[in-house]
Design a protein around this motif. Structure first.
Motif, PDB file in Angstrom:
ATOM      1  N   SER A 112       0.892  -1.256   0.158  1.00 32.03           N
ATOM      2  CA  SER A 112       0.005   0.141   0.233  1.00 32.03           C
ATOM      3  C   SER A 112       0.789   1.238  -0.045  1.00 32.03           C
ATOM      4  CB  SER A 112      -0.682  -0.069   1.074  1.00 32.03           C
ATOM      5  OG  SER A 112      -1.832  -1.036   1.188  1.00 32.03           O
ATOM      6  N   ASN A 113       0.445   2.230  -0.657  1.00 31.78           N
ATOM      7  CA  ASN A 113       0.959   3.674  -0.640  1.00 31.78           C
ATOM      8  C   ASN A 113       2.318   3.672  -1.453  1.00 31.78           C
ATOM      9  OD1 ASN A 113      -1.042   4.697   1.077  1.00 31.78           O
ATOM     10  ND2 ASN A 113      -0.025   3.723   3.079  1.00 31.78           N
ATOM     11  N   ILE A 114       2.362   2.755  -2.475  1.00 29.37           N
ATOM     12  CA  ILE A 114       3.618   2.653  -3.162  1.00 29.37           C
ATOM     13  C   ILE A 114       3.144   2.687  -4.632  1.00 29.37           C
ATOM     14  CG2 ILE A 114       5.457   1.193  -3.939  1.00 29.37           C
ATOM     15  CD1 ILE A 114       5.880   2.296  -1.120  1.00 29.37           C
ATOM     16  N   VAL A 115       3.738   3.580  -5.486  1.00 27.26           N
ATOM     17  CA  VAL A 115       3.698   3.662  -6.799  1.00 27.26           C
ATOM     18  C   VAL A 115       4.749   3.403  -7.752  1.00 27.26           C
ATOM     19  CG1 VAL A 115       3.001   4.863  -9.138  1.00 27.26           C
ATOM     20  CG2 VAL A 115       1.555   5.018  -7.304  1.00 27.26           C
ATOM     21  N   ILE A 116       4.905   2.303  -8.419  1.00 27.06           N
ATOM     22  CA  ILE A 116       6.336   1.993  -9.226  1.00 27.06           C
ATOM     23  C   ILE A 116       6.084   2.972 -10.566  1.00 27.06           C
ATOM     24  CG2 ILE A 116       7.269   0.300 -10.517  1.00 27.06           C
ATOM     25  CD1 ILE A 116       6.132  -1.915  -8.659  1.00 27.06           C
ATOM     26  N   ARG A 117       7.117   3.576 -10.824  1.00 26.16           N
ATOM     27  CA  ARG A 117       7.141   4.660 -11.806  1.00 26.16           C
ATOM     28  C   ARG A 117       8.341   4.337 -12.887  1.00 26.16           C
ATOM     29  NH1 ARG A 117       5.955  11.049 -11.605  1.00 26.16           N
ATOM     30  NH2 ARG A 117       5.603  11.073 -13.917  1.00 26.16           N
ATOM     31  N   GLY A 118       7.918   4.297 -14.101  1.00 32.82           N
ATOM     32  CA  GLY A 118       9.319   4.372 -15.096  1.00 32.82           C
ATOM     33  C   GLY A 118       9.550   5.896 -15.680  1.00 32.82           C
ATOM     34  N   GLU A 119      10.470   6.006 -16.364  1.00 30.31           N
ATOM     35  CA  GLU A 119      10.831   6.972 -17.118  1.00 30.31           C
ATOM     36  C   GLU A 119       9.406   7.595 -17.763  1.00 30.31           C
ATOM     37  OE1 GLU A 119      13.907   9.924 -17.972  1.00 30.31           O
ATOM     38  OE2 GLU A 119      14.022   7.988 -16.916  1.00 30.31           O
ATOM     39  N   PRO A 120       9.446   8.879 -17.370  1.00 33.77           N
ATOM     40  CA  PRO A 120       8.055   9.702 -17.628  1.00 33.77           C
ATOM     41  C   PRO A 120       7.772   9.696 -19.267  1.00 33.77           C
ATOM     42  CG  PRO A 120       9.060  10.906 -15.697  1.00 33.77           C
ATOM     43  CD  PRO A 120      10.149   9.803 -16.531  1.00 33.77           C
ATOM     44  N   THR A 121       6.649   9.419 -19.554  1.00 30.37           N
ATOM     45  CA  THR A 121       6.120   9.587 -21.040  1.00 30.37           C
ATOM     46  C   THR A 121       4.410   9.938 -20.987  1.00 30.37           C
ATOM     47  OG1 THR A 121       5.992   8.723 -23.253  1.00 30.37           O
ATOM     48  CG2 THR A 121       5.835   7.359 -21.270  1.00 30.37           C
ATOM     49  N   THR A 122       4.080  10.654 -21.732  1.00 34.58           N
ATOM     50  CA  THR A 122       2.741  10.997 -21.970  1.00 34.58           C
ATOM     51  C   THR A 122       2.246  10.410 -23.597  1.00 34.58           C
ATOM     52  OG1 THR A 122       2.954  13.287 -22.673  1.00 34.58           O
ATOM     53  CG2 THR A 122       2.471  12.706 -20.228  1.00 34.58           C
ATOM     54  N   ALA A 123       3.001   9.683 -24.340  1.00 33.24           N
ATOM     55  CA  ALA A 123       2.854   9.280 -25.371  1.00 33.24           C
ATOM     56  C   ALA A 123       1.563   8.553 -25.277  1.00 33.24           C
ATOM     57  CB  ALA A 123       4.097   8.391 -26.020  1.00 33.24           C
ATOM     58  N   ALA A 124       0.671   8.434 -26.360  1.00 28.35           N
ATOM     59  CA  ALA A 124      -0.600   7.697 -26.469  1.00 28.35           C
ATOM     60  C   ALA A 124      -0.440   6.269 -26.756  1.00 28.35           C
ATOM     61  CB  ALA A 124      -1.509   8.409 -27.850  1.00 28.35           C
ATOM     62  N   ALA A 125      -1.247   5.581 -26.118  1.00 25.22           N
ATOM     63  CA  ALA A 125      -1.138   4.113 -26.279  1.00 25.22           C
ATOM     64  C   ALA A 125      -2.048   3.741 -27.654  1.00 25.22           C
ATOM     65  CB  ALA A 125      -1.982   3.372 -25.194  1.00 25.22           C
ATOM     66  N   LYS A 126      -2.652   4.601 -28.159  1.00 21.65           N
ATOM     67  CA  LYS A 126      -3.575   4.044 -29.315  1.00 21.65           C
ATOM     68  C   LYS A 126      -3.582   5.367 -30.301  1.00 21.65           C
ATOM     69  CE  LYS A 126      -8.213   3.733 -29.161  1.00 21.65           C
ATOM     70  NZ  LYS A 126      -8.524   5.003 -29.745  1.00 21.65           N
ATOM     71  N   LYS A 127      -3.788   5.236 -31.375  1.00 23.55           N
ATOM     72  CA  LYS A 127      -3.944   6.166 -32.457  1.00 23.55           C
ATOM     73  C   LYS A 127      -5.127   5.515 -33.485  1.00 23.55           C
ATOM     74  CE  LYS A 127      -1.646   8.929 -35.916  1.00 23.55           C
ATOM     75  NZ  LYS A 127      -0.279   9.056 -36.641  1.00 23.55           N
ATOM     76  N   GLY A 128      -6.333   6.141 -33.064  1.00 20.39           N
ATOM     77  CA  GLY A 128      -7.585   5.622 -33.766  1.00 20.39           C
ATOM     78  C   GLY A 128      -7.492   4.170 -33.519  1.00 20.39           C
ATOM     79  N   THR A 129      -7.640   3.247 -34.487  1.00 21.74           N
ATOM     80  CA  THR A 129      -7.661   1.826 -34.389  1.00 21.74           C
ATOM     81  C   THR A 129      -6.320   1.241 -34.485  1.00 21.74           C
ATOM     82  OG1 THR A 129      -8.471   1.379 -36.517  1.00 21.74           O
ATOM     83  CG2 THR A 129     -10.236   1.869 -35.025  1.00 21.74           C
ATOM     84  N   GLU A 130      -5.201   1.852 -34.412  1.00 22.38           N
ATOM     85  CA  GLU A 130      -3.829   1.298 -34.230  1.00 22.38           C
ATOM     86  C   GLU A 130      -3.291   1.477 -33.222  1.00 22.38           C
ATOM     87  OE1 GLU A 130      -2.761  -0.298 -37.004  1.00 22.38           O
ATOM     88  OE2 GLU A 130      -4.795  -0.163 -38.002  1.00 22.38           O
ATOM     89  N   PRO A 131      -2.033   0.609 -33.117  1.00 23.00           N
ATOM     90  CA  PRO A 131      -1.203   1.049 -31.838  1.00 23.00           C
ATOM     91  C   PRO A 131      -0.645   2.332 -31.760  1.00 23.00           C
ATOM     92  CG  PRO A 131      -0.604  -1.165 -32.826  1.00 23.00           C
ATOM     93  CD  PRO A 131      -1.581  -0.299 -33.620  1.00 23.00           C
ATOM     94  N   GLY A 132      -0.464   3.036 -30.700  1.00 25.21           N
ATOM     95  CA  GLY A 132      -0.039   4.226 -30.631  1.00 25.21           C
ATOM     96  C   GLY A 132       1.475   4.277 -30.496  1.00 25.21           C
ATOM     97  N   PRO A 133       2.238   5.542 -30.034  1.00 24.90           N
ATOM     98  CA  PRO A 133       3.512   5.751 -30.146  1.00 24.90           C
ATOM     99  C   PRO A 133       4.226   5.465 -28.714  1.00 24.90           C
ATOM    100  CG  PRO A 133       2.750   7.789 -30.077  1.00 24.90           C
ATOM    101  CD  PRO A 133       1.625   6.870 -30.387  1.00 24.90           C
TER     102      PRO A 133
END
Length: 496
Positions: A112-133
């Motif tokens: 509890s009270n722990i978040v595992i975090r990697g190198e920050p990114t806000t890139a999108a997981a999807k682009k329309g109906t395709e995988p995002g960047p």
């Protein structure tokens, strides 16, 4: 049919606008450094949810942990346990993994009270109906075929999550606590009879997950047959309140694996379907075994018995599944349950702007690595599968296809686009299915299937695959279908 068109449209638009309120990416302010906590190397100190969706989108994430207390894994010799212990001794915070590759041979036991975090990114997981960047620079590598990953050991754990990590063979297992005699965490839910707890306030955001599988068809047998366990799940997140599973890319495996098995006496070498697994599961699959036993013992043996008062764990609030891309070649893309305020259409679990790609042109040879699939067998091959009340399923897409059944000329059955089906006395009450597009695959019905009560559901402007249906499938008993709105769909509704 309920005919107050003005009320219906106001409700649809109001709910959709609420969903869109924080959709645009917005950079959140980095919190000031707290000199009383964290490690010397430090790391990002912003709330990554606010950085992705804006400061006002999910305010409950602001205080779920101490975002400005960052414990850099490099200051602890790469030991997650040591970094986590340091954080817990100071009230929690972020265990930060800078960009790089990290290997694991057993579960990462998050508290509890722990978040595992990697190198920050806000890139999108999807682009329309395709995988995002989306391509996180922090990579977790797990032993292939073992279905290990990030696991919560406390059944009532709260305030934890994982953000911006590529999970190579690693699963996210934020599981419920179940009362069971089994000690095997992969199978204990088979014989569970009660729920100990599910905790709350969890996030799974901005991760790329792939090659998650358990290479034995039955974990209890561990027979040595290399065959994917059909209940493997890439991301599972169970919560009593406030959960966000968002902007995750569950990508197609690039492994070209084959396995040699004996099916119905015939020895053959066939592809090992790494992606024959569930995608995202929020409060559904692992409760199925419990419900089957619990409801028979605790609730009236009557139709419509799965209710908030009888089985409350399937009717939790504050659950959001959005902006995810899910690839699969069997099972279900997104599974969930939940509830809203119990009176407003679409006020419950939000399933928004996801895409499920169910592979075309694949063959399902077997479920168990022993017997061949036949034309009446199912591997589900389903886009979206819901339980609970008040679901809000809006602007999702999918290309849904069935699989060839072994060496026959038949396809496996099922292959729905969006489904709520009869199971343990399910009802469909106050659901909103709005502007979902399941066109483009070979199958993809949008249906309530043989449920007991189907009332006050709004199916508006949805699109199914060619020659498939939108509406209700009933049987000859225990069906109450009334006060529903079904307009603007292609094809037109049936049974409502």
């Amino acid at each position: 049919m309920y005919t107050s068109v003005g009320s219906r449209m106001f409700l649809v638009l109001a709910t959709t606008l609420a969903l869109l309120a924080g959709y645009a990416t917005s950079t959140a302010a980095t919190l000031p450094h707290d000199p009383t906590c964290g490690s010397k190397s430090d790391g990002p100190q912003d709330n990554p949810v606010a950085s992705l969706y804006g400061n006002k989108s999910y305010p409950w994430t602001d205080n779920m942990i101490k975002w400005n207390c960052v414990y850099n894994i490099k200051d602890y010799g790469g030991s997650f346990e040591s970094a986590q212990k340091a954080a817990m001794n100071n009230g929690g915070g972020v265990v930060y993994y800078p960009s790089g590759s990290y290997s694991f041979t057993s579960n990462i036991m998050i508290q509890s009270n722990i978040v595992i975090r990697g190198e920050p990114t806000t890139a999108a997981a999807k682009k329309g109906t395709e995988p995002g960047p989306l391509a996180p620079k922090t990579i977790f590598k797990c032993t292939f075929g073992q279905h290990i990953g990030v696991f919560n050991n406390d059944p009532k754990g709260t305030n934890f999550g994982i953000v911006n990590v590529e999970m190579d063979g690693c699963a996210v297992m934020f599981w419920p606590g179940l009362k069971s005699s089994s000690t095997n965490i992969k199978t204990y839910w088979y014989d569970a009879e009660d729920v100990i707890g599910m905790g709350q306030t969890k996030i799974v955001v901005g991760n790329k997950v792939h090659d998650v599988t358990y290479e034995h068809p039955n974990p209890e047998e561990n027979s040595g047959i290399m065959w994917p366990w059909s209940f493997s799940t890439a991301i599972a997140c169970y919560s009593d309140n406030n959960t966000l599973v968002a902007n995750n890319l569950i990508s197609k495996s690039t492994a070209k694996l084959k396995t040699t098995v004996t099916l119905d006496g015939d020895k053959m070498t066939v592809p090992y379907l790494v992606d024959n697994r569930y995608g995202i599961d929020v409060n559904q699959i692992l409760l199925g075994g419990v419900a089957g036993k619990y409801l028979d013992k605790q609730c009236p043996k009557d139709w419509g018995k799965m209710t908030p008062s009888c089985f409350p764990w399937s009717f939790r609030r504050g659950l959001v599944i959005r902006d995810n891309y899910i690839y699969q070649n069997g099972r279900v893309g997104v599974s969930w349950s939940g509830m809203g305020d119990g009176k407003t259409v679409g006020s419950g679990t939000v399933v928004y702007n996801n895409h499920v790609e169910v592979a075309a042109g694949t063959t399902c040879w077997s479920h168990d690595g022993k017997k061949k699939m036949t034309g009446h067998d199912t591997n589900e091959n389903r886009g979206y599968d819901q339980k609970g009340y008040d679901n809000n399923v809006t602007l999702n897409t999918g290309h849904i296809n069935q699989q060839k059944a072994a060496d026959s000329n038949y396809m496996t059955v099922d292959g729905e686009g969006i489904l709520q089906q009869t199971e343990n006395g399910n009802d469909a009450l106050r659901n909103m299915w709005y502007k979902n597009n399941l066109y483009g695959g070979a199958t993809g019905h949008l249906v309530f299937y043989k449920l007991y009560n189907v009332e006050y559901n709004y199916l508006i402007d949805n699109t199914a695959a060619a020659n498939h249906m939108i509406g209700v499938v009933t049987d000859s008993t225990h069906n109450n279908v009334k006060n529903n709105v079904c307009q603007g769909n292609k094809p037109k509704c049936t049974g409502m």
